[in-house]
Design a protein around this motif. Structure first.
Motif, mmCIF file in Angstrom:
data_model
loop_
_atom_site.group_PDB
_atom_site.id
_atom_site.type_symbol
_atom_site.label_atom_id
_atom_site.label_comp_id
_atom_site.label_asym_id
_atom_site.label_seq_id
_atom_site.Cartn_x
_atom_site.Cartn_y
_atom_site.Cartn_z
ATOM 1 N N GLY A 244 37.437 25.784 57.997
ATOM 2 C CA GLY A 244 38.698 25.324 56.846
ATOM 3 C C GLY A 244 38.640 26.011 55.289
ATOM 4 O O GLY A 244 37.288 24.450 55.371
ATOM 5 N N GLY A 245 38.719 26.414 55.165
ATOM 6 C CA GLY A 245 38.702 26.952 53.738
ATOM 7 C C GLY A 245 39.745 27.478 53.332
ATOM 8 O O GLY A 245 40.896 27.238 53.446
ATOM 9 N N THR A 246 39.950 27.072 51.705
ATOM 10 C CA THR A 246 41.116 27.786 50.561
ATOM 11 C C THR A 246 41.214 29.220 50.209
ATOM 12 O O THR A 246 40.432 30.001 49.992
ATOM 13 N N ARG A 247 42.373 29.724 50.483
ATOM 14 C CA ARG A 247 41.722 31.454 49.963
ATOM 15 C C ARG A 247 42.010 31.165 48.455
ATOM 16 O O ARG A 247 42.482 30.529 47.786
ATOM 17 N N THR A 248 40.529 32.199 47.972
ATOM 18 C CA THR A 248 40.648 32.466 46.845
ATOM 19 C C THR A 248 41.194 33.895 46.927
ATOM 20 O O THR A 248 41.655 34.920 46.793
ATOM 21 N N PRO A 249 41.901 33.577 45.274
ATOM 22 C CA PRO A 249 43.240 34.456 44.657
ATOM 23 C C PRO A 249 42.313 35.431 43.755
ATOM 24 O O PRO A 249 40.915 35.467 43.190
ATOM 25 N N SER A 250 43.027 36.798 44.239
ATOM 26 C CA SER A 250 42.240 37.573 43.667
ATOM 27 C C SER A 250 42.138 38.156 41.699
ATOM 28 O O SER A 250 42.566 37.624 41.625
ATOM 29 N N TRP A 251 41.201 39.075 41.321
ATOM 30 C CA TRP A 251 40.989 38.936 39.970
ATOM 31 C C TRP A 251 42.153 39.598 39.353
ATOM 32 O O TRP A 251 42.740 39.233 38.549
ATOM 33 N N GLU B 176 45.537 39.165 40.713
ATOM 34 C CA GLU B 176 46.749 37.711 40.917
ATOM 35 C C GLU B 176 46.357 36.998 39.974
ATOM 36 O O GLU B 176 47.277 36.360 39.786
ATOM 37 N N ARG B 177 44.945 36.481 39.492
ATOM 38 C CA ARG B 177 44.890 35.926 38.508
ATOM 39 C C ARG B 177 45.272 36.042 37.110
ATOM 40 O O ARG B 177 45.690 35.284 36.364
ATOM 41 N N GLU B 178 44.618 37.246 36.863
ATOM 42 C CA GLU B 178 45.318 37.624 35.605
ATOM 43 C C GLU B 178 47.476 37.810 35.306
ATOM 44 O O GLU B 178 47.680 37.417 34.682
ATOM 45 N N ASN B 179 47.302 38.017 37.116
ATOM 46 C CA ASN B 179 48.976 37.558 36.797
ATOM 47 C C ASN B 179 49.788 36.378 36.559
ATOM 48 O O ASN B 179 50.435 36.666 35.914
ATOM 49 N N ASN B 180 48.542 35.720 36.600
ATOM 50 C CA ASN B 180 49.536 34.611 36.802
ATOM 51 C C ASN B 180 48.771 33.620 35.722
ATOM 52 O O ASN B 180 49.681 33.343 34.731
ATOM 53 N N LYS B 181 48.110 34.131 34.863
ATOM 54 C CA LYS B 181 47.706 33.292 33.308
ATOM 55 C C LYS B 181 48.567 34.919 32.506
ATOM 56 O O LYS B 181 49.139 33.689 31.737
ATOM 57 N N ARG B 182 49.000 35.111 32.595
ATOM 58 C CA ARG B 182 49.943 36.360 32.499
ATOM 59 C C ARG B 182 51.084 35.395 32.371
ATOM 60 O O ARG B 182 52.410 35.271 30.717
ATOM 61 N N ARG B 183 51.805 35.465 33.415
ATOM 62 C CA ARG B 183 52.801 34.429 33.671
ATOM 63 C C ARG B 183 53.064 32.947 32.804
ATOM 64 O O ARG B 183 53.948 33.052 32.239
ATOM 65 N N GLU B 184 52.188 32.204 33.140
ATOM 66 C CA GLU B 184 52.246 31.149 32.122
ATOM 67 C C GLU B 184 51.377 31.216 30.811
ATOM 68 O O GLU B 184 52.828 30.080 30.480
ATOM 69 N N ARG B 185 51.492 32.457 30.363
ATOM 70 C CA ARG B 185 51.299 32.782 28.823
ATOM 71 C C ARG B 185 52.716 33.218 28.860
ATOM 72 O O ARG B 185 52.763 32.507 27.426
ATOM 73 N N ARG B 186 53.416 33.879 29.081
ATOM 74 C CA ARG B 186 54.213 34.624 29.037
ATOM 75 C C ARG B 186 55.785 33.166 29.057
ATOM 76 O O ARG B 186 56.307 32.631 28.025
ATOM 77 N N ARG B 187 55.648 32.149 29.585
ATOM 78 C CA ARG B 187 56.450 31.311 30.625
ATOM 79 C C ARG B 187 56.388 30.505 28.862
ATOM 80 O O ARG B 187 57.492 29.683 28.700
ATOM 81 N N ARG B 188 54.459 29.858 28.397
ATOM 82 C CA ARG B 188 54.281 28.680 27.336
ATOM 83 C C ARG B 188 55.125 29.671 26.417
ATOM 84 O O ARG B 188 55.591 28.448 24.654
#
Length: 105
Positions: free
Chosen positions: A3-10, A12-24
């Motif tokens: 049982g493990g957790t899924r690690t997001p790809s590079w 996907e992590r970049e997209n999440n950072k970009r989305r959060e930066r835009r939201r802020r």
């Protein structure tokens, strides 16, 4: 089976950072506009979600703890808008939001 957790790809992590930066950035523009044009004296560092809840509450919307948002009054009448004050004002519900543990400085 392990049982493990899924690690997001590079990517996907970049997209999440970009989305959060835009939201802020969008939230910062909203708050800057309220300070400049809405005569609000908002604190520089505050929980954005609590400030938005207070603004929604002032505008006649209810925000539940799970994020559900709806109008307080379901009447078809338009609310009368009071004239804008000449001097800066504080959010009237911000002190009420402090009851929920808002960390403003």
């Amino acid at each position: 089976m392990t049982g493990g957790t899924r690690t997001p790809s590079w990517k996907e992590r970049e997209n999440n950072k970009r989305r959060e930066r835009r939201r802020r950035a969008i939230a910062a523009k909203i708050f800057a506009g309220l300070r400049l044009y809405g005569n609000y004296t908002l604190p520089k560092h505050c929980d954005n979600n609590e400030v938005l809840k207070a603004l929604c509450n002032e505008a006649g919307w209810t925000v539940e703890p799970d994020g559900t948002t709806y109008r307080k009054h379901a009447s078809a009448q338009k609310p009368e808008i009071p004239p804008a004050p000449a001097s800066p004002r504080r959010l009237p519900r911000l002190t009420e939001a402090a009851r929920f543990g808002v960390a403003c400085s």
